[in-house]
Design a protein around this motif. Structure first.
Motif, PDB file in Angstrom:
ATOM      1  N   SER A 147      44.432 -14.488  24.354  1.00 28.27           N
ATOM      2  CA  SER A 147      43.409 -15.530  24.272  1.00 28.27           C
ATOM      3  C   SER A 147      42.048 -14.989  24.714  1.00 28.27           C
ATOM      4  O   SER A 147      41.951 -14.005  25.444  1.00 28.27           O
ATOM      5  N   ARG A 176      41.985 -18.523  18.315  1.00 26.33           N
ATOM      6  CA  ARG A 176      42.708 -19.802  18.304  1.00 26.33           C
ATOM      7  C   ARG A 176      43.846 -19.861  19.310  1.00 26.33           C
ATOM      8  O   ARG A 176      44.537 -20.871  19.396  1.00 26.33           O
ATOM      9  N   ALA A 177      44.038 -18.788  20.058  1.00 29.07           N
ATOM     10  CA  ALA A 177      45.123 -18.769  21.044  1.00 29.07           C
ATOM     11  C   ALA A 177      44.792 -19.706  22.201  1.00 29.07           C
ATOM     12  O   ALA A 177      43.647 -19.781  22.647  1.00 29.07           O
ATOM     13  N   ARG A 178      45.786 -20.380  22.672  1.00 27.91           N
ATOM     14  CA  ARG A 178      45.628 -21.287  23.806  1.00 27.91           C
ATOM     15  C   ARG A 178      45.315 -20.473  25.063  1.00 27.91           C
ATOM     16  O   ARG A 178      45.887 -19.400  25.277  1.00 27.91           O
ATOM     17  N   TYR A 179      44.416 -20.986  25.905  1.00 28.82           N
ATOM     18  CA  TYR A 179      44.040 -20.287  27.131  1.00 28.82           C
ATOM     19  C   TYR A 179      45.291 -19.962  27.952  1.00 28.82           C
ATOM     20  O   TYR A 179      46.171 -20.790  28.114  1.00 28.82           O
ATOM     21  N   ARG A 228      47.341 -17.398  27.195  1.00 32.35           N
ATOM     22  CA  ARG A 228      48.135 -16.437  26.431  1.00 32.35           C
ATOM     23  C   ARG A 228      47.485 -15.068  26.577  1.00 32.35           C
ATOM     24  O   ARG A 228      46.272 -14.966  26.718  1.00 32.35           O
TER      25      ARG A 228
END
Length: 92
Positions: free
Chosen positions: A46, A38-41, A43
């Motif tokens: 991610s 669920r990490a934003r691209y 990070r």
């Protein structure tokens, strides 16, 4: 639609389905660390698709057998280098 954009669309769809499937266990194949789905691209933790044979070295981006899950941190460090044989080390 040009041949190039059709290939890009096919790649993006296949990549998204592969990431969503979870077949990779959400572990980076380079460092063994956990990857946050669920990490934003962008990070460090991610999810990214790493190509075992980089496209710049002739790897086929649509060949799913060449895909490995990698955290953004490791995939960015690796760039277009090839990993050593066997299990890659944390150096990557």
């Amino acid at each position: 639609m040009s041949r190039h954009s059709a290939r890009s669309t096919a790649y993006l769809r296949r990549r998204q389905a592969w990431l969503a499937s979870g077949v990779h266990g959400w572990r980076c194949w380079l460092c063994g660390g956990a990857v946050n789905p669920r990490a934003r691209y962008g990070r460090p933790d991610s999810a990214t698709v790493d190509h075992v044979v980089p496209q710049s070295m002739g790897g086929d981006p649509l060949d799913v057998s060449q895909w490995r899950l990698a955290c953004h941190r490791c995939n960015s460090r690796r760039r277009d280098d090839t990993p050593p044989l066997g299990r890659p080390s944390r150096r990557w």
